[in-house]
Design a protein around this motif. Structure first.
Motif, PDB file in Angstrom:
ATOM      1  N   ARG A 286       0.850  -1.192   0.000  1.00  0.00           N
ATOM      2  CA  ARG A 286       0.000   0.000   0.000  1.00  0.00           C
ATOM      3  C   ARG A 286       0.886   1.243   0.000  1.00  0.00           C
ATOM      4  NH1 ARG A 286      -3.038  -1.170   5.252  1.00  0.00           N
ATOM      5  NH2 ARG A 286      -2.396   0.985   5.552  1.00  0.00           N
ATOM      6  N   GLY A 287       0.465   2.221  -0.776  1.00  0.00           N
ATOM      7  CA  GLY A 287       1.274   3.425  -0.909  1.00  0.00           C
ATOM      8  C   GLY A 287       1.560   4.126   0.396  1.00  0.00           C
ATOM      9  N   ASP A 288       0.593   4.143   1.313  1.00  0.00           N
ATOM     10  CA  ASP A 288       0.827   4.835   2.576  1.00  0.00           C
ATOM     11  C   ASP A 288       1.885   4.127   3.414  1.00  0.00           C
ATOM     12  OD1 ASP A 288      -1.294   2.796   2.807  1.00  0.00           O
ATOM     13  OD2 ASP A 288      -1.348   3.370   4.911  1.00  0.00           O
ATOM     14  N   LEU A 289       1.943   2.798   3.320  1.00  0.00           N
ATOM     15  CA  LEU A 289       2.969   2.055   4.049  1.00  0.00           C
ATOM     16  C   LEU A 289       4.341   2.276   3.424  1.00  0.00           C
ATOM     17  CD1 LEU A 289       1.063  -1.316   4.576  1.00  0.00           C
ATOM     18  CD2 LEU A 289       1.486   0.454   6.293  1.00  0.00           C
ATOM     19  N   MET A 290       4.390   2.228   2.109  1.00  0.00           N
ATOM     20  CA  MET A 290       5.672   2.398   1.429  1.00  0.00           C
ATOM     21  C   MET A 290       6.223   3.805   1.626  1.00  0.00           C
ATOM     22  SD  MET A 290       7.782   0.503  -0.343  1.00  0.00           S
ATOM     23  CE  MET A 290       6.999  -0.743  -1.365  1.00  0.00           C
ATOM     24  N   ASP A 291       5.343   4.790   1.622  1.00  0.00           N
ATOM     25  CA  ASP A 291       5.779   6.182   1.762  1.00  0.00           C
ATOM     26  C   ASP A 291       6.006   6.590   3.213  1.00  0.00           C
ATOM     27  OD1 ASP A 291       5.701   6.608  -0.956  1.00  0.00           O
ATOM     28  OD2 ASP A 291       3.678   7.448  -0.956  1.00  0.00           O
ATOM     29  N   GLY A 292       5.677   5.716   4.165  1.00  0.00           N
ATOM     30  CA  GLY A 292       5.641   6.112   5.566  1.00  0.00           C
ATOM     31  C   GLY A 292       6.983   6.369   6.217  1.00  0.00           C
ATOM     32  N   LEU A 293       8.054   5.752   5.687  1.00  0.00           N
ATOM     33  CA  LEU A 293       9.358   5.896   6.339  1.00  0.00           C
ATOM     34  C   LEU A 293       9.847   7.340   6.263  1.00  0.00           C
ATOM     35  CD1 LEU A 293      11.177   2.698   4.977  1.00  0.00           C
ATOM     36  CD2 LEU A 293       9.828   2.941   7.072  1.00  0.00           C
ATOM     37  N   HIS A 294      10.461   7.824   7.336  1.00  0.00           N
ATOM     38  CA  HIS A 294      10.881   9.227   7.368  1.00  0.00           C
ATOM     39  C   HIS A 294      12.322   9.420   6.894  1.00  0.00           C
ATOM     40  CE1 HIS A 294      12.550   7.881  11.271  1.00  0.00           C
ATOM     41  NE2 HIS A 294      13.470   8.804  11.045  1.00  0.00           N
ATOM     42  N   ALA A 295      13.140   8.381   6.959  1.00  0.00           N
ATOM     43  CA  ALA A 295      14.550   8.522   6.594  1.00  0.00           C
ATOM     44  C   ALA A 295      14.742   8.332   5.092  1.00  0.00           C
ATOM     45  CB  ALA A 295      15.398   7.505   7.358  1.00  0.00           C
ATOM     46  N   VAL A 296      15.823   8.868   4.561  1.00  0.00           N
ATOM     47  CA  VAL A 296      16.163   8.683   3.163  1.00  0.00           C
ATOM     48  C   VAL A 296      16.575   7.230   2.940  1.00  0.00           C
ATOM     49  CG1 VAL A 296      17.756   9.353   1.313  1.00  0.00           C
ATOM     50  CG2 VAL A 296      16.910  11.069   2.929  1.00  0.00           C
ATOM     51  N   GLY A 297      16.217   6.680   1.791  1.00  0.00           N
ATOM     52  CA  GLY A 297      16.580   5.305   1.497  1.00  0.00           C
ATOM     53  C   GLY A 297      16.918   5.122   0.031  1.00  0.00           C
ATOM     54  N   LEU A 298      17.625   4.059  -0.257  1.00  0.00           N
ATOM     55  CA  LEU A 298      17.922   3.687  -1.640  1.00  0.00           C
ATOM     56  C   LEU A 298      18.309   2.221  -1.656  1.00  0.00           C
ATOM     57  CD1 LEU A 298      21.258   3.414  -1.713  1.00  0.00           C
ATOM     58  CD2 LEU A 298      21.153   5.885  -1.997  1.00  0.00           C
ATOM     59  N   SER A 299      18.535   1.691  -2.851  1.00  0.00           N
ATOM     60  CA  SER A 299      19.083   0.351  -2.996  1.00  0.00           C
ATOM     61  C   SER A 299      20.118   0.417  -4.102  1.00  0.00           C
ATOM     62  CB  SER A 299      17.996  -0.665  -3.362  1.00  0.00           C
ATOM     63  OG  SER A 299      18.550  -1.951  -3.546  1.00  0.00           O
ATOM     64  N   THR A 300      21.364   0.161  -3.766  1.00  0.00           N
ATOM     65  CA  THR A 300      22.427   0.309  -4.747  1.00  0.00           C
ATOM     66  C   THR A 300      22.177  -0.572  -5.967  1.00  0.00           C
ATOM     67  OG1 THR A 300      24.027   0.811  -3.024  1.00  0.00           O
ATOM     68  CG2 THR A 300      24.911   0.098  -5.136  1.00  0.00           C
ATOM     69  N   PHE A 301      21.886  -1.851  -5.740  1.00  0.00           N
ATOM     70  CA  PHE A 301      21.695  -2.777  -6.852  1.00  0.00           C
ATOM     71  C   PHE A 301      20.234  -3.122  -7.109  1.00  0.00           C
ATOM     72  CE2 PHE A 301      26.138  -3.701  -5.704  1.00  0.00           C
ATOM     73  CZ  PHE A 301      26.738  -3.531  -6.954  1.00  0.00           C
ATOM     74  N   GLY A 302      19.323  -2.794  -6.198  1.00  0.00           N
ATOM     75  CA  GLY A 302      17.914  -3.067  -6.429  1.00  0.00           C
ATOM     76  C   GLY A 302      17.414  -2.316  -7.658  1.00  0.00           C
ATOM     77  N   GLY A 303      16.728  -3.032  -8.531  1.00  0.00           N
ATOM     78  CA  GLY A 303      16.252  -2.398  -9.756  1.00  0.00           C
ATOM     79  C   GLY A 303      17.332  -2.218 -10.795  1.00  0.00           C
ATOM     80  N   ASN A 304      18.408  -2.993 -10.690  1.00  0.00           N
ATOM     81  CA  ASN A 304      19.506  -2.943 -11.644  1.00  0.00           C
ATOM     82  C   ASN A 304      18.987  -3.032 -13.086  1.00  0.00           C
ATOM     83  OD1 ASN A 304      21.308  -4.938 -13.390  1.00  0.00           O
ATOM     84  ND2 ASN A 304      22.676  -3.679 -12.150  1.00  0.00           N
ATOM     85  N   PRO A 305      19.483  -2.209 -14.027  1.00  0.00           N
ATOM     86  CA  PRO A 305      18.940  -2.178 -15.385  1.00  0.00           C
ATOM     87  C   PRO A 305      18.945  -3.527 -16.103  1.00  0.00           C
ATOM     88  CG  PRO A 305      20.364  -0.284 -15.022  1.00  0.00           C
ATOM     89  CD  PRO A 305      20.507  -1.153 -13.825  1.00  0.00           C
ATOM     90  N   VAL A 306      19.989  -4.335 -15.885  1.00  0.00           N
ATOM     91  CA  VAL A 306      20.034  -5.644 -16.548  1.00  0.00           C
ATOM     92  C   VAL A 306      18.986  -6.582 -15.947  1.00  0.00           C
ATOM     93  CG1 VAL A 306      21.476  -7.639 -17.087  1.00  0.00           C
ATOM     94  CG2 VAL A 306      22.479  -5.348 -17.092  1.00  0.00           C
ATOM     95  N   SER A 307      18.879  -6.596 -14.615  1.00  0.00           N
ATOM     96  CA  SER A 307      17.859  -7.422 -13.967  1.00  0.00           C
ATOM     97  C   SER A 307      16.453  -6.971 -14.356  1.00  0.00           C
ATOM     98  CB  SER A 307      18.023  -7.373 -12.451  1.00  0.00           C
ATOM     99  OG  SER A 307      19.214  -7.995 -12.047  1.00  0.00           O
ATOM    100  N   MET A 308      16.253  -5.669 -14.474  1.00  0.00           N
ATOM    101  CA  MET A 308      14.943  -5.161 -14.862  1.00  0.00           C
ATOM    102  C   MET A 308      14.590  -5.567 -16.293  1.00  0.00           C
ATOM    103  SD  MET A 308      13.593  -3.599 -12.216  1.00  0.00           S
ATOM    104  CE  MET A 308      14.272  -5.064 -11.400  1.00  0.00           C
ATOM    105  N   ALA A 309      15.572  -5.590 -17.178  1.00  0.00           N
ATOM    106  CA  ALA A 309      15.327  -6.041 -18.547  1.00  0.00           C
ATOM    107  C   ALA A 309      14.889  -7.500 -18.547  1.00  0.00           C
ATOM    108  CB  ALA A 309      16.589  -5.857 -19.391  1.00  0.00           C
ATOM    109  N   ALA A 310      15.594  -8.331 -17.772  1.00  0.00           N
ATOM    110  CA  ALA A 310      15.238  -9.746 -17.685  1.00  0.00           C
ATOM    111  C   ALA A 310      13.858  -9.930 -17.058  1.00  0.00           C
ATOM    112  CB  ALA A 310      16.285 -10.492 -16.871  1.00  0.00           C
ATOM    113  N   ALA A 311      13.582  -9.194 -15.982  1.00  0.00           N
ATOM    114  CA  ALA A 311      12.314  -9.361 -15.270  1.00  0.00           C
ATOM    115  C   ALA A 311      11.136  -8.887 -16.110  1.00  0.00           C
ATOM    116  CB  ALA A 311      12.362  -8.610 -13.944  1.00  0.00           C
ATOM    117  N   ASN A 312      11.281  -7.757 -16.794  1.00  0.00           N
ATOM    118  CA  ASN A 312      10.195  -7.302 -17.680  1.00  0.00           C
ATOM    119  C   ASN A 312       9.902  -8.334 -18.756  1.00  0.00           C
ATOM    120  OD1 ASN A 312       8.949  -4.563 -17.257  1.00  0.00           O
ATOM    121  ND2 ASN A 312      11.095  -3.970 -17.036  1.00  0.00           N
ATOM    122  N   ALA A 313      10.952  -8.878 -19.363  1.00  0.00           N
ATOM    123  CA  ALA A 313      10.758  -9.868 -20.417  1.00  0.00           C
ATOM    124  C   ALA A 313      10.133 -11.144 -19.862  1.00  0.00           C
ATOM    125  CB  ALA A 313      12.092 -10.178 -21.088  1.00  0.00           C
ATOM    126  N   THR A 314      10.560 -11.546 -18.662  1.00  0.00           N
ATOM    127  CA  THR A 314      10.014 -12.760 -18.053  1.00  0.00           C
ATOM    128  C   THR A 314       8.538 -12.599 -17.723  1.00  0.00           C
ATOM    129  OG1 THR A 314      12.164 -13.354 -17.116  1.00  0.00           O
ATOM    130  CG2 THR A 314      10.225 -14.333 -16.097  1.00  0.00           C
TER     131      THR A 314
END
Length: 432
Positions: A286-314
């Motif tokens: 749910r968007g409210d849960l995902m947006d709820g965190l107050h600190a800055v966040g990221l994922s260095t390799f999460g959503g990697n372009p090569v993995s995203m290409a494979a996952a979209n195709a799959t």
């Protein structure tokens, strides 16, 4: 191969499991088959632990990855816009059925479950979590805390205050022989009792696998989680469905495993098959849960372009070829065949499954006790016959199999024949 095994043992941890008395090295694959270093071919009924979801060397996936590699951009990070990541998130949000859904990508199911637990405990301001007995949610600190299988639990220490529920343990004496309705009623009564006795104040979430993976593909009756949800909603408790193994149409009867219960959870975690071998995991919430965190966040390799290409195709391939329907069709052929064979095989204690996710319990024919040694013997027989299977379960006696969703009717019949032949061989050894 003995040299490679010696090198493995010299530099890899001794708790890193290897199948077979003589472990194999897989060197190539095509369709739903792989080849080992000796040149032997196998029909793959375990698919890299449910990860090579649409088989090997799939042109659509390979070409999508090659197009991305040709751009020279193998990695950027979540600090920049990534078209493939956004496109995949849009698809998953739509398919999830979760209102106002948002998606965060990780590298694995373990990391996805950690993220979901963070979101839930933050939103509810509580470290109290409910999980299922016999569960497995990953190997990290928090994930081990919600895992209820001693063979996979290295520490009793946990950042969470966890209480475990019934729901996938009908083999226990108090529940054996109960109807689905009576078992659901008993489990709901247990949930109410837990909420009345052992928790203090607000509970953050229940995390549950619709079908337990490492637990041996054990599953509650359809409708249990709907009954749980009524109680949880009254208390404001969130619900996380761990779809790392049950997602993307594998059960045949639903696109996500939890949908077999008629439930839309607050969050779902996913990984494994989505990348068809490329590392990808994530949370849709749910968007409210995902947006709820107050600190800055990221994922260095999460959503990697090569993995995203494979996952979209799959994911596109799964949807375009209606592999959910194929899982229902080929899975029924196998499960029905196993159930037909089981009465003449005293070593088979149970047959269960949904779609292309099915399992056999092997037992001592004299006592009915779990027989992990027979499961290991079965594995050697199927390997010899050219089929890769998996094993697990709480007692190590479960043969669990999950072929690629692209399995053909002919391959399903071939695999069924190998499984039954192996069971007959092991059964004859024990009963003679």
């Amino acid at each position: 191969m003995s040299d490679l095994l010696a090198r493995h043992r010299a530099v890899m941890p001794n708790w890193l499991a290897l199948y077979y008395d003589e472990p194999i090295e897989i060197v190539s694959g095509k369709g739903n088959r792989v080849v080992d270093a000796s040149g032997k071919s196998y029909l793959d009924f375990f698919a890299g632990i449910l990860t090579n979801m649409i088989g090997y060397d799939v042109p659509e996936v390979r070409e999508a990855v090659e197009r991305q590699l040709a751009t020279g951009v193998v990695h950027t990070s979540t600090l920049y816009l990534m078209r493939g990541q956004i496109e995949l998130a849009e698809k998953i949000a739509r398919l999830s059925g979760i209102p106002d859904a948002k998606v965060f990508f990780t590298n694995s199911g373990t990391e996805a479950n950690e993220t979901a637990l963070l979101l839930a405990t933050y939103a509810r301001r509580s470290d109290q979590v409910l999980a299922m007995r016999q569960s497995y949610h990953g190997r990290s600190f928090g994930a081990v805390g919600v895992t209820s299988n001693r063979a996979w639990k290295n520490s009793s220490l946990s950042p969470l205050n966890v209480h475990f529920l019934h729901g996938a343990d009908r083999h226990l004496t108090p529940f054996r022989g109960m109807s689905d309705a009576d078992y659901v009623a008993a489990c709901v009564e247990d949930l109410r009792h837990v909420l009345s006795t052992v928790v203090g104040g607000d509970v953050a979430t229940l995390i549950a696998e619709p079908i337990q993976g490492v637990g041996g593909f054990t599953m509650p009756p359809d409708g249990l989680f709907a009954a749980y949800r009524e109680v949880l909603d009254a208390e404001g408790v969130l619900f996380i469905s761990d779809e790392v193994q049950t997602g993307w149409g594998r059960t045949g009867s639903a696109f996500f495993g939890i949908q077999n219960h008629g439930v839309t959870p607050d969050m779902m975690t996913f990984a494994k098959g989505l990348g068809n071998g490329f590392a990808v995991g994530g949370v849709v919430a749910r968007g409210d849960l995902m947006d709820g965190l107050h600190a800055v966040g990221l994922s260095t390799f999460g959503g990697n372009p090569v993995s995203m290409a494979a996952a979209n195709a799959t994911l596109d391939y799964v949807l375009d070829h209606d592999l959910q329907a194929n899982a229902a069709r080929t899975g029924a052929l196998i499960v029905d065949g196993l159930r037909e064979a089981a009465p003449r095989l005293p070593i088979v204690g149970d047959v269960r499954g949904k779609g292309l996710m099915f399992a056999l319990d092997l037992v001592d024919p004299a006592t009915g006790a779990p027989a992990p040694a027979l499961a290991a013997r079965f594995m050697e027989e199927t390997r010899k016959a050219g089929l890769l299977a998996g094993k697990g379960g709480l007692y190590g006696n479960v043969l669990r199999m999950a072929p690629p969703l692209t399995l053909t009717v002919e391959e399903a019949a071939e695999g069924l024949g190998i499984i039954v032949d192996a069971l007959e061989t092991v059964n004859a050894e024990v009963t003679s």
